[in-house]
Design a protein around this motif. Structure first.
Motif, PDB file in Angstrom:
ATOM      1  N   HIS A 115      -9.923   5.810   4.189  1.00 10.61           N
ATOM      2  CA  HIS A 115      -8.297   5.159   4.190  1.00 10.61           C
ATOM      3  C   HIS A 115      -8.191   3.990   4.627  1.00 10.61           C
ATOM      4  O   HIS A 115      -7.499   2.654   4.411  1.00 10.61           O
ATOM      5  CB  HIS A 115      -7.657   5.943   5.160  1.00 10.61           C
ATOM      6  CG  HIS A 115      -8.245   5.898   6.472  1.00 10.61           C
ATOM      7  ND1 HIS A 115      -9.387   7.187   6.404  1.00 10.61           N
ATOM      8  CD2 HIS A 115      -7.815   5.473   7.886  1.00 10.61           C
ATOM      9  CE1 HIS A 115      -9.550   6.985   7.693  1.00 10.61           C
ATOM     10  NE2 HIS A 115      -8.340   5.819   8.716  1.00 10.61           N
ATOM     11  N   ARG A 146       0.903  -1.241  -0.123  1.00  8.91           N
ATOM     12  CA  ARG A 146      -0.008  -0.260   0.228  1.00  8.91           C
ATOM     13  C   ARG A 146       0.628   1.269  -0.298  1.00  8.91           C
ATOM     14  O   ARG A 146       2.353   1.003   0.801  1.00  8.91           O
ATOM     15  CB  ARG A 146      -0.884  -0.291   0.887  1.00  8.91           C
ATOM     16  CG  ARG A 146      -2.004  -1.007   1.187  1.00  8.91           C
ATOM     17  CD  ARG A 146      -2.821  -0.848   0.437  1.00  8.91           C
ATOM     18  NE  ARG A 146      -3.719  -2.405   0.557  1.00  8.91           N
ATOM     19  CZ  ARG A 146      -4.046  -2.648  -0.561  1.00  8.91           C
ATOM     20  NH1 ARG A 146      -3.997  -2.399  -1.484  1.00  8.91           N
ATOM     21  NH2 ARG A 146      -4.813  -3.832  -0.411  1.00  8.91           N
ATOM     22  N   TRP A 150      -6.354   9.820   4.261  1.00  6.56           N
ATOM     23  CA  TRP A 150      -7.298   9.989   5.379  1.00  6.56           C
ATOM     24  C   TRP A 150      -7.193  11.988   5.319  1.00  6.56           C
ATOM     25  O   TRP A 150      -8.337  11.887   6.549  1.00  6.56           O
ATOM     26  CB  TRP A 150      -6.022   9.576   6.523  1.00  6.56           C
ATOM     27  CG  TRP A 150      -5.750   9.933   7.916  1.00  6.56           C
ATOM     28  CD1 TRP A 150      -7.162   9.529   8.936  1.00  6.56           C
ATOM     29  CD2 TRP A 150      -5.227  10.932   8.014  1.00  6.56           C
ATOM     30  NE1 TRP A 150      -6.907   9.941   9.935  1.00  6.56           N
ATOM     31  CE2 TRP A 150      -6.126  11.610  10.037  1.00  6.56           C
ATOM     32  CE3 TRP A 150      -4.580  12.254   7.728  1.00  6.56           C
ATOM     33  CZ2 TRP A 150      -5.197  12.017  10.345  1.00  6.56           C
ATOM     34  CZ3 TRP A 150      -4.589  13.150   9.040  1.00  6.56           C
ATOM     35  CH2 TRP A 150      -5.026  13.236  10.338  1.00  6.56           C
ATOM     36  N   LEU A 210       0.275   1.314   7.809  1.00  2.39           N
ATOM     37  CA  LEU A 210       0.962   1.056   7.171  1.00  2.39           C
ATOM     38  C   LEU A 210       2.175   0.102   7.183  1.00  2.39           C
ATOM     39  O   LEU A 210       2.377  -0.637   6.464  1.00  2.39           O
ATOM     40  CB  LEU A 210       1.666   2.073   6.434  1.00  2.39           C
ATOM     41  CG  LEU A 210      -0.136   2.574   5.662  1.00  2.39           C
ATOM     42  CD1 LEU A 210       0.353   4.839   5.175  1.00  2.39           C
ATOM     43  CD2 LEU A 210      -0.094   1.987   4.393  1.00  2.39           C
ATOM     44  N   LEU A 240      -1.676   5.872  11.824  1.00  9.22           N
ATOM     45  CA  LEU A 240      -1.935   5.365  10.316  1.00  9.22           C
ATOM     46  C   LEU A 240      -0.576   4.689   9.661  1.00  9.22           C
ATOM     47  O   LEU A 240       0.034   3.681   9.082  1.00  9.22           O
ATOM     48  CB  LEU A 240      -2.175   6.473   9.705  1.00  9.22           C
ATOM     49  CG  LEU A 240      -2.265   5.997   7.477  1.00  9.22           C
ATOM     50  CD1 LEU A 240      -3.572   5.218   7.614  1.00  9.22           C
ATOM     51  CD2 LEU A 240      -2.728   7.429   7.212  1.00  9.22           C
ATOM     52  N   ALA A 264      -2.812   6.067   0.986  1.00 10.55           N
ATOM     53  CA  ALA A 264      -3.371   6.347   2.610  1.00 10.55           C
ATOM     54  C   ALA A 264      -3.698   7.974   3.496  1.00 10.55           C
ATOM     55  O   ALA A 264      -3.947   8.036   3.964  1.00 10.55           O
ATOM     56  CB  ALA A 264      -2.952   4.975   3.052  1.00 10.55           C
ATOM     57  N   TYR A 304      -9.154   1.551   1.512  1.00 14.93           N
ATOM     58  CA  TYR A 304      -7.775   1.552   1.313  1.00 14.93           C
ATOM     59  C   TYR A 304      -6.947   0.058   1.439  1.00 14.93           C
ATOM     60  O   TYR A 304      -6.092  -0.506   0.879  1.00 14.93           O
ATOM     61  CB  TYR A 304      -6.838   2.868   1.294  1.00 14.93           C
ATOM     62  CG  TYR A 304      -5.904   2.829   0.065  1.00 14.93           C
ATOM     63  CD1 TYR A 304      -5.727   2.562  -0.985  1.00 14.93           C
ATOM     64  CD2 TYR A 304      -4.645   2.826   1.008  1.00 14.93           C
ATOM     65  CE1 TYR A 304      -4.558   2.125  -2.295  1.00 14.93           C
ATOM     66  CE2 TYR A 304      -3.306   2.768  -0.021  1.00 14.93           C
ATOM     67  CZ  TYR A 304      -3.605   2.459  -1.069  1.00 14.93           C
ATOM     68  OH  TYR A 304      -1.954   2.534  -1.682  1.00 14.93           O
ATOM     69  N   LEU A 305      -6.953   0.114   3.227  1.00 14.48           N
ATOM     70  CA  LEU A 305      -5.535  -0.930   3.477  1.00 14.48           C
ATOM     71  C   LEU A 305      -6.680  -1.982   4.289  1.00 14.48           C
ATOM     72  O   LEU A 305      -5.723  -3.078   4.323  1.00 14.48           O
ATOM     73  CB  LEU A 305      -5.726  -0.072   4.980  1.00 14.48           C
ATOM     74  CG  LEU A 305      -4.874   1.560   4.990  1.00 14.48           C
ATOM     75  CD1 LEU A 305      -4.658   1.777   6.578  1.00 14.48           C
ATOM     76  CD2 LEU A 305      -3.277   1.560   4.253  1.00 14.48           C
TER      77      LEU A 305
END
Length: 86
Positions: free
Chosen positions: A43, A25, A34, A78, A74, A30, A46-47
Motif C-alpha cells: 500500500h 489514488r 493494506w 489518501l 491510511l 489502497a 501504491y501511495l
C-alpha cells in the motif's frame, strides 16, 4: 537552425506538471493492498512512498506493528494525496 522545438497543435505542458506528481489514488485499491499485503508495504508503494514501502518490505511491516498502525492512518493519507496536499 531551429530555435523553437514546439510542435504546432501539440498541447503545452502546464507549469508545475510533471511525472512525479501524484495523481488520484483509489481508496478501495489502497485498502485491499493494506489488508492482504500490508505486511509487505504494498500500500505504501501504491501511495508513492517507495522508501517507506521498502523499509516495510525489509522488516515485514515492522513485524506487523507498523502495518497495523498504518490501518489507522491510511484514510487520512489518501485524503491528503488526493487533495494535492502531500
Amino acid at each position: 537552425m531551429i530555435r523553437d522545438t514546439a510542435v504546432i497543435g501539440a498541447p503545452r505542458a502546464r507549469a508545475g506538471s510533471s511525472r512525479r506528481q501524484r495523481g488520484h489514488r483509489n481508496p478501495t485499491d489502497a485498502w485491499l493492498l493494506w489488508m492482504f499485503f500490508g505486511w509487505l508495504g504494498l500500500h505504501r508503494y501504491y501511495l508513492g512512498d517507495w522508501k517507506k514501502g521498502l523499509a516495510m518490505t525489509l522488516t515485514l511491516g515492522g513485524l506487523g506493528l507498523w502495518s497495523l498502525l498504518d490501518g489507522f492512518f491510511l484514510t487520512r493519507r489518501l485524503r491528503r494525496i488526493n487533495s494535492g496536499r502531500l
